[in-house]
Design a protein around this motif. Structure first.
Motif, PDB file in Angstrom:
ATOM      1  N   GLY A  38       0.766  -1.237   0.000  1.00  0.00           N
ATOM      2  CA  GLY A  38       0.000   0.000   0.000  1.00  0.00           C
ATOM      3  C   GLY A  38       0.795   1.283   0.000  1.00  0.00           C
ATOM      4  N   VAL A  39       2.058   1.233  -0.496  1.00  0.00           N
ATOM      5  CA  VAL A  39       2.813   2.481  -0.586  1.00  0.00           C
ATOM      6  C   VAL A  39       2.173   3.378  -1.638  1.00  0.00           C
ATOM      7  N   ALA A  40       2.393   4.679  -1.499  1.00  0.00           N
ATOM      8  CA  ALA A  40       1.750   5.629  -2.416  1.00  0.00           C
ATOM      9  C   ALA A  40       2.439   5.672  -3.777  1.00  0.00           C
ATOM     10  N   TYR A  41       3.790   5.549  -3.763  1.00  0.00           N
ATOM     11  CA  TYR A  41       4.555   5.670  -5.007  1.00  0.00           C
ATOM     12  C   TYR A  41       5.618   4.585  -5.071  1.00  0.00           C
ATOM     13  N   ILE A  42       5.842   4.084  -6.286  1.00  0.00           N
ATOM     14  CA  ILE A  42       6.920   3.127  -6.544  1.00  0.00           C
ATOM     15  C   ILE A  42       7.801   3.714  -7.624  1.00  0.00           C
ATOM     16  N   GLU A  43       9.020   4.045  -7.267  1.00  0.00           N
ATOM     17  CA  GLU A  43       9.964   4.563  -8.259  1.00  0.00           C
ATOM     18  C   GLU A  43      10.566   3.364  -8.988  1.00  0.00           C
ATOM     19  N   GLY A  44      10.222   3.230 -10.247  1.00  0.00           N
ATOM     20  CA  GLY A  44      10.596   2.038 -10.994  1.00  0.00           C
ATOM     21  C   GLY A  44      12.017   1.995 -11.487  1.00  0.00           C
ATOM     22  N   GLY A  45      12.673   3.140 -11.578  1.00  0.00           N
ATOM     23  CA  GLY A  45      14.042   3.167 -12.065  1.00  0.00           C
ATOM     24  C   GLY A  45      14.297   4.397 -12.912  1.00  0.00           C
ATOM     25  N   TRP A  46      15.439   4.364 -13.578  1.00  0.00           N
ATOM     26  CA  TRP A  46      15.900   5.488 -14.398  1.00  0.00           C
ATOM     27  C   TRP A  46      15.883   5.022 -15.855  1.00  0.00           C
ATOM     28  N   PRO A  47      14.835   5.294 -16.611  1.00  0.00           N
ATOM     29  CA  PRO A  47      14.710   4.745 -17.967  1.00  0.00           C
ATOM     30  C   PRO A  47      15.803   5.221 -18.912  1.00  0.00           C
ATOM     31  N   GLY A  48      16.436   6.328 -18.590  1.00  0.00           N
ATOM     32  CA  GLY A  48      17.487   6.829 -19.465  1.00  0.00           C
ATOM     33  C   GLY A  48      18.843   6.224 -19.197  1.00  0.00           C
ATOM     34  N   SER A  49      18.932   5.282 -18.211  1.00  0.00           N
ATOM     35  CA  SER A  49      20.247   4.794 -17.823  1.00  0.00           C
ATOM     36  C   SER A  49      20.534   3.355 -18.207  1.00  0.00           C
ATOM     37  N   ASN A  50      19.498   2.496 -18.378  1.00  0.00           N
ATOM     38  CA  ASN A  50      19.783   1.096 -18.653  1.00  0.00           C
ATOM     39  C   ASN A  50      18.574   0.398 -19.284  1.00  0.00           C
ATOM     40  N   PRO A  51      18.798  -0.690 -20.021  1.00  0.00           N
ATOM     41  CA  PRO A  51      17.707  -1.405 -20.699  1.00  0.00           C
ATOM     42  C   PRO A  51      16.720  -2.078 -19.733  1.00  0.00           C
ATOM     43  N   LYS A  66      -3.283  -1.349  -7.648  1.00  0.00           N
ATOM     44  CA  LYS A  66      -4.468  -0.874  -6.937  1.00  0.00           C
ATOM     45  C   LYS A  66      -4.221   0.368  -6.097  1.00  0.00           C
ATOM     46  N   THR A  67      -3.016   0.502  -5.563  1.00  0.00           N
ATOM     47  CA  THR A  67      -2.740   1.579  -4.607  1.00  0.00           C
ATOM     48  C   THR A  67      -1.639   2.517  -5.073  1.00  0.00           C
ATOM     49  N   ALA A  68      -0.568   1.946  -5.579  1.00  0.00           N
ATOM     50  CA  ALA A  68       0.640   2.728  -5.868  1.00  0.00           C
ATOM     51  C   ALA A  68       0.620   3.342  -7.262  1.00  0.00           C
ATOM     52  N   LYS A  69       1.244   4.492  -7.364  1.00  0.00           N
ATOM     53  CA  LYS A  69       1.519   5.114  -8.654  1.00  0.00           C
ATOM     54  C   LYS A  69       2.997   4.891  -8.984  1.00  0.00           C
ATOM     55  N   VAL A  70       3.268   4.585 -10.240  1.00  0.00           N
ATOM     56  CA  VAL A  70       4.639   4.324 -10.668  1.00  0.00           C
ATOM     57  C   VAL A  70       5.300   5.629 -11.091  1.00  0.00           C
ATOM     58  N   ALA A  71       6.526   5.840 -10.617  1.00  0.00           N
ATOM     59  CA  ALA A  71       7.293   7.047 -10.955  1.00  0.00           C
ATOM     60  C   ALA A  71       8.537   6.659 -11.736  1.00  0.00           C
ATOM     61  N   ALA A  72       8.853   7.463 -12.731  1.00  0.00           N
ATOM     62  CA  ALA A  72      10.114   7.328 -13.460  1.00  0.00           C
ATOM     63  C   ALA A  72      11.066   8.405 -12.964  1.00  0.00           C
TER      64      ALA A  72
END
Length: 536
Positions: A38-51, A66-72
């Motif tokens: 149930g965390v509010a945000y999930i930082e998925g990674g740095w899309p500009g740095s690796n495949p 259901k709960t979290a928003k994904v952040a880049a």
């Protein structure tokens, strides 16, 4: 009071730890578990740095969180480029997340030495990057990198960087203790200064743990007005790690009275911590506050006696609140309370004056004096308890085993063979097997001998194997003549268990632990079968 938004950065900051390497599939599994927590945000990674991170952002679109928003995550644009021509900012937009986070410089030395630009140009870079991203993001966060070090060096410039980001449309200004060296009282003063300078801004806190203060600094940041907290599960991260959300979340919920997870999710915390450790292929840290296996473990007899009467005597919270459990350990420090408590765990109500209690306590203390460690090998203890009570059947009788090593130097090859003879019921079984070393060969030969009688042995596997030399004041039992203790962790699809063996001979100690491990698997399967039968 305001809700605290938990921003998990395990999938980006956490993977910067030197012993962690997650695949895209691993990251998807962790993200799903964090959403369940149930965390509010999930930082998925740095899309500009690796495949790997690029694939994660493409794949996560197929999941209905259901709960979290994904952040880049990414950085401000290159000083020599414009925002619309910057590959890093383009990669952020290509991730197609509703939340974007970029970091920018707030410390003069990083502006002039790392970016190799001027202080004025850095403010233009911050403003231009955020302005470019603003129309494309539902939420936009600015991580003020090295903010506290920058504030100490030049408070006016550090505040100017924040003011620039706030004016450019950042939804939250996240104050980062990137080097992890700030003390809580200093951090508190600086957060108060930010609140005074930018009273309308939403503040976040992002501490690192280089001084062992990341959790304390996160809590102090909240105490001074931050409503957005960034950290990682189990405190994973570069160098000494990031702020540990497994301590921050329960402290906020249970001690501060601040809500940061949906109602009813806090008991998922300990299972989540273990799950992430498993995916990262790391042993869970047993002494971790709140969620560690030892967090509510009691060994001393005085402690156990008190906890049995009232858990508040030696526990600051009910372990069930965070999904953990109370454990009573057995050792040479044990008293009758330990025996009674552990027996109750396994379904036996014993009286403290029962001769069995004294017999078992004496046996445990004698064995512990030789090096057995039942606090770490609860499966061996459960078998011992049931054997003394006469409630554990004999699944097999060992007759003989032999280990042969054949070193062929011309081929630089060592071959190990184990032969095992056992008796099951009235049948005698004699088998042999090769393996990678004597313990592996012995394990394979024993299983081979038993598999025809007990097919479910195929379900179990050896998960961990530890050997420790036990020091002794007796010269005749020191050095290469020392006792050794073997701890063997095994598991099947339902559970894990640990067994112990002790001997002057490492092979004999290993046999003891392996024999207990197989006996425990068969014993616990019988218990499960009986439980199902009783339930109808």
């Amino acid at each position: 009071m305001d809700r605290i938004d938990i921003y998990d950065t395990t999938l980006r900051d956490g993977t910067q730890a030197e012993d962690i390497n997650l695949t895209t599939e691993d990251k998807i599994r962790v993200a799903a578990k964090l959403d369940e927590l149930g965390v509010a945000y999930i930082e998925g990674g740095w899309p500009g740095s690796n495949p790997t991170d690029k694939r994660f952002f493409k794949e996560i679109r197929n999941y209905d969180l259901k709960t979290a928003k994904v952040a880049a995550f990414g950085s401000t644009h290159n000083p020599k480029a414009t925002p619309d021509a910057d590959p890093n900012l383009k990669a952020l937009l290509a991730a197609e997340t509703e939340v974007l986070t970029i970091f920018g410089k707030c410390w003069g030395i990083h502006v002039t030495e790392a970016l190799r630009t001027t202080l004025e140009r850095n403010l233009e870079i911050i403003a231009g990057s955020l302005a470019y991203l603003r129309p494309h993001a539902r939420e936009l966060f600015f991580d003020a990198e090295h903010f506290f070090d920058g504030f100490k060096a030049d408070p006016d410039y550090a505040l100017a960087a924040l003011a620039t980001a706030h004016k450019a449309g950042a939804d939250a200004l996240v104050l980062c203790d990137t080097n992890g060296g700030t003390l809580p009282h200093d951090l508190g003063e600086m957060v108060r200064a930010v609140r005074a300078a930018l009273p309308g801004a939403v503040l976040g806190i992002h501490p690192h743990n280089d001084s062992g203060l990341a959790v304390a600094n996160a809590l102090e940041g909240v105490r001074q007005g931050a409503t957005h907290v960034q950290g990682t599960v189990n405190g994973y991260g570069e160098r000494c790690g990031n702020a540990n959300l497994c301590a921050i979340i329960p402290n906020l919920e249970l001690k501060f009275g601040r809500s940061c997870l949906p109602e009813g999710r806090l008991p998922l915390l300990a299972p989540t911590a273990t799950f992430v450790a498993e995916v990262a292929n790391l042993a869970p840290f047993s002494r971790q506050p709140y969620v560690g296996d030892s967090a509510f473990a009691h060994k001393g007899g005085v402690h156990v006696s008190a906890v049995a009467r009232n858990p508040l005597t030696y526990e600051h919270i009910d372990p069930a609140l965070v999904g953990n459990r109370r454990r009573v350990l057995l050792s040479d420090l044990s008293g009758q309370s330990n025996i009674l408590f552990k027996a109750r765990e396994y379904g036996f109500e014993l009286d403290k004056n029962d001769p069995f209690v004294l017999e078992l306590l004496t046996t445990i203390k004698e064995r512990e004096s030789k090096g057995y460690e039942y606090s770490a090998a609860e499966a061996s203890y459960e078998l011992l308890l049931n054997r003394v009570l006469g409630r554990a059947r004999s699944y097999f009788t060992p007759i003989h085993y032999r280990i042969l090593d054949d070193q062929a130097f011309t081929r630089d090859e060592l071959t190990t063979e184990a032969t095992v003879m056992i008796k099951v019921g009235g049948s005698l079984k004699h088998t042999a097997s090769t393996g990678r070393g004597p313990v592996n060969a012995l394990d394979r030969a024993l299983r081979k001998a038993l598999r025809g009688f007990y097919p479910r042995i195929s379900e179990m596997r050896l998960l961990d194997f530890k050997v420790r030399v036990l020091t002794s004041a007796n010269r005749e039992e020191s050095g290469t003549a020392s006792y050794v203790r073997v701890l063997c962790q095994s598991g099947d699809q339902n559970r894990r268990w640990t067994t112990v063996g002790v001997s002057h001979n490492v092979i004999e100690a290993s046999w003891q632990a392996l024999e207990d491990s197989i006996n425990y698997k068969l014993f616990i399967d019988d218990k499960d079968k009986l439980t199902r039968a009783l339930r109808g």
